[in-house]
Write a protein that holds these residues in place. Structure first.
Motif, PDB file in Angstrom:
ATOM      1  N   ALA A   1       0.881  -1.167   0.071  1.00  0.00           N
ATOM      2  CA  ALA A   1       0.237   0.093   0.044  1.00  0.00           C
ATOM      3  C   ALA A   1       0.904   1.292   0.152  1.00  0.00           C
ATOM      4  O   ALA A   1       1.775   1.233   0.828  1.00  0.00           O
ATOM      5  N   ILE A   2       0.591   2.242  -0.853  1.00  0.00           N
ATOM      6  CA  ILE A   2       1.246   3.471  -0.777  1.00  0.00           C
ATOM      7  C   ILE A   2       0.503   4.444  -0.369  1.00  0.00           C
ATOM      8  O   ILE A   2      -0.762   4.774  -1.239  1.00  0.00           O
ATOM      9  N   MET A   3       0.777   5.282   0.809  1.00  0.00           N
ATOM     10  CA  MET A   3      -0.173   6.232   1.237  1.00  0.00           C
ATOM     11  C   MET A   3       0.593   7.456   1.141  1.00  0.00           C
ATOM     12  O   MET A   3       1.892   7.669   0.836  1.00  0.00           O
ATOM     13  N   GLY A   4       0.026   8.500   1.227  1.00  0.00           N
ATOM     14  CA  GLY A   4       0.652   9.955   1.150  1.00  0.00           C
ATOM     15  C   GLY A   4      -0.267  11.140   0.969  1.00  0.00           C
ATOM     16  O   GLY A   4      -1.254  10.909   0.355  1.00  0.00           O
ATOM     17  N   PRO A   5      -0.104  12.227   1.253  1.00  0.00           N
ATOM     18  CA  PRO A   5      -1.088  13.260   0.882  1.00  0.00           C
ATOM     19  C   PRO A   5      -1.043  13.667  -0.771  1.00  0.00           C
ATOM     20  O   PRO A   5      -0.137  12.995  -1.475  1.00  0.00           O
ATOM     21  N   SER A   6      -2.156  14.383  -1.081  1.00  0.00           N
ATOM     22  CA  SER A   6      -2.270  14.712  -2.284  1.00  0.00           C
ATOM     23  C   SER A   6      -1.116  15.396  -3.009  1.00  0.00           C
ATOM     24  O   SER A   6      -0.369  16.419  -2.387  1.00  0.00           O
ATOM     25  N   GLY A   7      -0.651  14.990  -4.207  1.00  0.00           N
ATOM     26  CA  GLY A   7       0.307  15.645  -5.000  1.00  0.00           C
ATOM     27  C   GLY A   7       1.793  15.072  -4.407  1.00  0.00           C
ATOM     28  O   GLY A   7       2.834  15.586  -4.744  1.00  0.00           O
ATOM     29  N   SER A   8       1.971  14.105  -3.750  1.00  0.00           N
ATOM     30  CA  SER A   8       3.192  13.804  -3.061  1.00  0.00           C
ATOM     31  C   SER A   8       3.770  12.559  -4.177  1.00  0.00           C
ATOM     32  O   SER A   8       4.714  12.448  -3.824  1.00  0.00           O
ATOM     33  N   GLY A   9       3.189  12.277  -5.213  1.00  0.00           N
ATOM     34  CA  GLY A   9       3.589  11.577  -6.394  1.00  0.00           C
ATOM     35  C   GLY A   9       3.247  10.012  -6.376  1.00  0.00           C
ATOM     36  O   GLY A   9       3.757   9.154  -7.127  1.00  0.00           O
ATOM     37  N   LYS A  10       2.267   9.752  -5.666  1.00  0.00           N
ATOM     38  CA  LYS A  10       1.851   8.402  -5.553  1.00  0.00           C
ATOM     39  C   LYS A  10       1.243   7.712  -7.031  1.00  0.00           C
ATOM     40  O   LYS A  10       1.738   6.539  -7.462  1.00  0.00           O
ATOM     41  N   THR A  11       0.317   8.430  -7.434  1.00  0.00           N
ATOM     42  CA  THR A  11      -0.011   8.068  -8.685  1.00  0.00           C
ATOM     43  C   THR A  11       0.888   8.224  -9.845  1.00  0.00           C
ATOM     44  O   THR A  11       0.957   7.284 -10.675  1.00  0.00           O
ATOM     45  N   THR A  12       1.720   9.175  -9.781  1.00  0.00           N
ATOM     46  CA  THR A  12       2.889   9.337 -10.742  1.00  0.00           C
ATOM     47  C   THR A  12       3.728   7.799 -10.556  1.00  0.00           C
ATOM     48  O   THR A  12       4.208   7.233 -11.659  1.00  0.00           O
ATOM     49  N   LEU A  13       3.841   7.468  -9.274  1.00  0.00           N
ATOM     50  CA  LEU A  13       4.652   6.302  -9.175  1.00  0.00           C
ATOM     51  C   LEU A  13       3.981   5.204  -9.820  1.00  0.00           C
ATOM     52  O   LEU A  13       4.691   4.404 -10.360  1.00  0.00           O
ATOM     53  N   LEU A  14       2.549   4.957  -9.563  1.00  0.00           N
ATOM     54  CA  LEU A  14       1.943   3.942 -10.308  1.00  0.00           C
ATOM     55  C   LEU A  14       1.850   4.064 -11.799  1.00  0.00           C
ATOM     56  O   LEU A  14       1.896   3.012 -12.360  1.00  0.00           O
ATOM     57  N   ASN A  15       1.829   5.272 -12.300  1.00  0.00           N
ATOM     58  CA  ASN A  15       1.820   5.457 -13.733  1.00  0.00           C
ATOM     59  C   ASN A  15       3.412   4.695 -14.351  1.00  0.00           C
ATOM     60  O   ASN A  15       3.111   4.346 -15.237  1.00  0.00           O
ATOM     61  N   LEU A  16       4.334   5.106 -13.704  1.00  0.00           N
ATOM     62  CA  LEU A  16       5.583   4.579 -14.002  1.00  0.00           C
ATOM     63  C   LEU A  16       5.685   3.150 -13.871  1.00  0.00           C
ATOM     64  O   LEU A  16       6.208   2.703 -14.897  1.00  0.00           O
ATOM     65  N   LEU A  17       5.099   2.249 -12.783  1.00  0.00           N
ATOM     66  CA  LEU A  17       5.324   1.098 -12.810  1.00  0.00           C
ATOM     67  C   LEU A  17       4.236   0.466 -13.793  1.00  0.00           C
ATOM     68  O   LEU A  17       4.645  -0.594 -14.397  1.00  0.00           O
ATOM     69  N   GLY A  18       3.366   1.115 -14.299  1.00  0.00           N
ATOM     70  CA  GLY A  18       2.394   0.603 -15.283  1.00  0.00           C
ATOM     71  C   GLY A  18       2.632   0.878 -16.486  1.00  0.00           C
ATOM     72  O   GLY A  18       2.045   0.577 -17.638  1.00  0.00           O
ATOM     73  N   GLY A  19       3.844   1.680 -16.749  1.00  0.00           N
ATOM     74  CA  GLY A  19       4.445   1.939 -18.414  1.00  0.00           C
ATOM     75  C   GLY A  19       3.373   2.981 -18.839  1.00  0.00           C
ATOM     76  O   GLY A  19       3.333   3.180 -20.175  1.00  0.00           O
ATOM     77  N   LEU A  20       2.689   3.929 -18.180  1.00  0.00           N
ATOM     78  CA  LEU A  20       1.703   4.851 -18.898  1.00  0.00           C
ATOM     79  C   LEU A  20       2.784   6.036 -18.645  1.00  0.00           C
ATOM     80  O   LEU A  20       2.475   6.958 -19.421  1.00  0.00           O
ATOM     81  N   ASP A  21       3.741   6.078 -17.893  1.00  0.00           N
ATOM     82  CA  ASP A  21       4.619   7.339 -18.037  1.00  0.00           C
ATOM     83  C   ASP A  21       6.026   6.974 -17.919  1.00  0.00           C
ATOM     84  O   ASP A  21       6.452   5.672 -17.747  1.00  0.00           O
ATOM     85  N   LYS A  22       6.928   7.693 -18.443  1.00  0.00           N
ATOM     86  CA  LYS A  22       8.490   7.325 -18.133  1.00  0.00           C
ATOM     87  C   LYS A  22       9.159   8.247 -17.264  1.00  0.00           C
ATOM     88  O   LYS A  22       8.706   9.501 -17.126  1.00  0.00           O
ATOM     89  N   PRO A  23      10.156   7.936 -16.744  1.00  0.00           N
ATOM     90  CA  PRO A  23      10.975   8.868 -15.505  1.00  0.00           C
ATOM     91  C   PRO A  23      11.620   9.837 -16.558  1.00  0.00           C
ATOM     92  O   PRO A  23      12.387   9.669 -17.405  1.00  0.00           O
ATOM     93  N   THR A  24      12.003  10.722 -15.855  1.00  0.00           N
ATOM     94  CA  THR A  24      12.772  11.847 -16.392  1.00  0.00           C
ATOM     95  C   THR A  24      14.273  11.365 -16.220  1.00  0.00           C
ATOM     96  O   THR A  24      15.445  11.731 -17.201  1.00  0.00           O
ATOM     97  N   ALA A  25      14.638  10.702 -15.184  1.00  0.00           N
ATOM     98  CA  ALA A  25      15.996  10.063 -14.897  1.00  0.00           C
ATOM     99  C   ALA A  25      15.712   8.697 -14.211  1.00  0.00           C
ATOM    100  O   ALA A  25      14.540   8.529 -13.634  1.00  0.00           O
ATOM    101  N   GLY A  26      16.699   7.849 -14.026  1.00  0.00           N
ATOM    102  CA  GLY A  26      16.430   6.533 -13.589  1.00  0.00           C
ATOM    103  C   GLY A  26      16.173   5.442 -14.127  1.00  0.00           C
ATOM    104  O   GLY A  26      15.737   5.694 -15.578  1.00  0.00           O
TER     105      GLY A  26
END
Lengths: 385, 229
Positions: B39-64
């Motif tokens: 489970a990933i928790m955190g306040p709004s705008g903390s990057g949770k959904t971005t993390l999920l998008n990266l894991l799902g290949g919906l988005d690409k990282p700027t680095a790493g």
């Protein structure tokens, strides 16, 4: 095909909107079918024209007759293989509304000139033997329910008989047909000899000559040679190919092709605006759903294809219904006015063009919404949802 | 230590907002073992959904780098990522995102349209997925005829129908009442424990996070581990 259900269901998402769009496509293609068939009827003579047949008419107009004595001189012209003649009779059957072409002809040479008209040999022989005999095309026989042996009275509007009568009675000796559906067989042919003997005036003349050029001869050179030999005579001639003759005859009614093209152009331009707007609205309403499809693994191209297919499907639904009803109406019209406007026919070429237009219009109407869907950012679209 | 299914190394994700650059994830590192339920928790705008998008290949990282199931996502093209997602990832959204024009069965069948399965095989597999989530009897119903909990179950069936290794859940119970939310979370637990699905779930709900094996807290673009109670 496995996407068909998805495409079909999406197309019917807003039933009223889709139905109205299909209705507009339907009307456009119904119009297309009717105008194509009318255009075809007017163009029919051009399409079936034989490149080796030339028509010789009076230089002043088709109405002016030519001397019968020209027959042998034309036949003797270099490059002419055979020649025959025909004249315009201009009568009607029972009622002035029942008008169709009737030509007094020389049976042997005329039927040799038009091999596309086919008829059993015994009927040809019976026609040749009977001076008051006539033959009709299958279209005409069907329209009036005529059978071989029937007596057909034709009321003359031009050619009164020497005895003052206006009724010319013929015995039906044969029915000819044509394998080419573009050829009109709504015509009655009867013996020139009977016509020449019985008419009150105009003796020794014919309406026009039809000739076939020898194989390898240049039709233009032959036409020029014929016109040259009658130049500066009281009856100068104008010789043209059958196609050119048909075209000039058709132009008496105006530029039908241009009128048809302009009407259809306006209709299809409006159609593109209507259906393009429908597709744009449809895509705007389901941005998030398209994003979900992409999330599930549908590629950009798949999404493009799905939206375009939906647009083409709507066009095909309306268009095929329009063409179908148009075809039925044209079949009915052919029965009703086939003898007045022979060759009214929805040609296979027009159907293929129509289907091509449906697909083309579908792609044009759907391309911008489809590109929008293809370029959709999943993250942005899901965030907006 | 079990095999690692997903690994993020020094991942940064920066967005351009007007003239300003906003760094949502900053040198984030994460390892998700196969069979885990995170489970990933955190306040709004903390990057949770971005993390999920990266894991799902919906988005690409700027680095790493982002590696899931042996596939290096950062170097894949969009069409490669689409194909990869269709077989490796199941997505579950807060608002279900079912297609309203399709029945439950046909919604579940959607990911299988991207496979070579025959029509009957697709229907068979979609029916099994619906059976797993307890909605076999609702197969012919449209989303508008289902409750929120049922819609989310259909969405879960759609997520598992192509048998992906990783399920990504973005606030899966955010639109449900407590009772329905717990039903969905228990279903996710069953999928994790009995069907071996690895699950990464973003949530605001601490009670929901308790259903996971472990909870990570996302804040200012980095992750902090907290062992579940």
């Amino acid at each position: 095909m496995k996407y068909f259900r998805l495409i079909w269901k999406n197309a019917w998402r807003k039933k009223i909107r889709t139905s109205l769009t299909i209705l507009s496509v339907f009307v456009a293609f119904l119009l297309f079918a009717l105008l194509s068939a009318i255009g075809f009827a007017f163009r029919g003579g051009v399409d079936v024209a034989d490149a080796e047949r030339l028509i010789v008419i009076h230089k002043v107009s088709l109405i002016n007759p030519l001397p019968m004595s020209y027959m042998n001189r034309i036949a003797a012209t270099e490059g002419v293989a055979s020649v025959t003649h025909a004249s315009w009779f201009g009568g009607y059957y029972q009622d002035p509304r029942n008008q169709f072409p009737q030509f007094p002809i020389d049976p042997k040479s005329y039927l040799d000139m038009y091999p596309e008209f086919t008829m059993p040999t015994d009927q040809i022989q019976a026609f040749e033997r009977n001076r008051t005999g006539a033959i009709v095309g299958q279209d005409l026989a069907t329209t009036y329910g005529w059978k071989i042996g029937d007596r057909i009275p034709i009321q003359a509007t031009i050619w009164t008989k020497a005895d003052g009568g206006r009724t010319w009675e013929f015995e039906l000796e044969g029915v000819f047909s044509s394998d080419d559906p573009r050829s009109s067989t709504a015509v009655l042919l009867f013996q020139y000899d009977y016509f020449e003997e019985a008419r009150a005036f105009g003796k020794g003349t014919v309406g026009w000559y039809i000739l076939r050029v020898e194989s390898g001869a240049d039709p233009i050179q032959v036409a020029n040679a014929i016109d040259l030999q009658f130049a500066n005579s009281p009856n100068e001639t104008k010789t043209s190919t059958e196609a050119a003759f048909a075209q000039s005859f058709m132009k008496q009614f105006g530029n039908i092709a241009l009128i048809v093209t302009l009407i259809l152009g306006a209709v299809f331009f409006t159609l593109l605006l209507v259906s393009g707007n429908t597709m744009s609205q449809s895509v705007r309403e389901r941005i998030s759903e398209l994003a979900v499809l992409k999330t599930l693994g549908f590629t950009d191209r798949s999404v493009l294809g799905i939206v375009l297919s939906e647009s083409v499907l709507i066009m095909l639904l309306g268009g095929l219904l329009g063409l179908g009803l148009g075809w039925l109406i044209i079949q009915g019209l052919a029965q009703q006015i086939g003898s007045f406007l022979p060759g009214i026919f929805l040609s296979p070429k027009a159907i293929v063009i129509g289907i091509g237009m449906m697909i083309g219009a579908g792609i044009l109407a759907g391309i911008f919404p489809a590109l929008k869907a293809m370029r959709l950012s999943i993250i942005d679209a899901l965030a907006r949802a | 230590m079990s095999e690692i299914l997903a690994r993020l190394e020094d991942v940064c994700r920066t967005y351009q907002k007007g003239r300003e650059k906003v760094e949502v994830l900053h040198q984030l590192n994460l390892e998700v073992p196969k069979g885990d339920f995170v489970a990933i928790m955190g306040p709004s705008g903390s990057g949770k959904t971005t993390l999920l998008n990266l894991l799902g290949g919906l988005d690409k990282p700027t680095a790493g780098t982002v590696n899931v199931g042996g596939a290096e996502l950062s170097s894949m093209s969009n069409s490669q990522l689409s194909r990869w997602r269709s077989t490796n990832i199941g997505f579950i959204f807060q608002f279900y995102n079912l297609l309203p024009v399709l029945t439950a069965l046909r919604n579940v069948e959607l990911p299988l349209l991207l496979t070579d399965f025959s029509s009957s095989e697709r229907v068979k597999r979609a029916s099994i997925a619906l059976d797993i989530v307890g909605l076999a009897d609702r197969a012919r119903h449209y989303p508008r005829e289902l409750s929120g909990g049922e819609e989310q179950r259909v969405a879960i069936a759609r997520a598992i129908v192509s048998d992906p290794a990783l399920l990504l859940c973005d606030e899966p119970t955010g639109d449900l009442d407590r009772e329905k939310a717990d039903e969905i979370l228990r279903l996710l637990q069953v999928l994790n424990r009995e069907h071996g699905k690895t699950i990464v779930m973003v949530t605001h709900d601490a009670q929901a996070a308790e259903f996971a094996n472990r909870t990570l807290h996302c804040d200012k673009g980095t992750l902090e581990a907290r062992v579940a109670a």
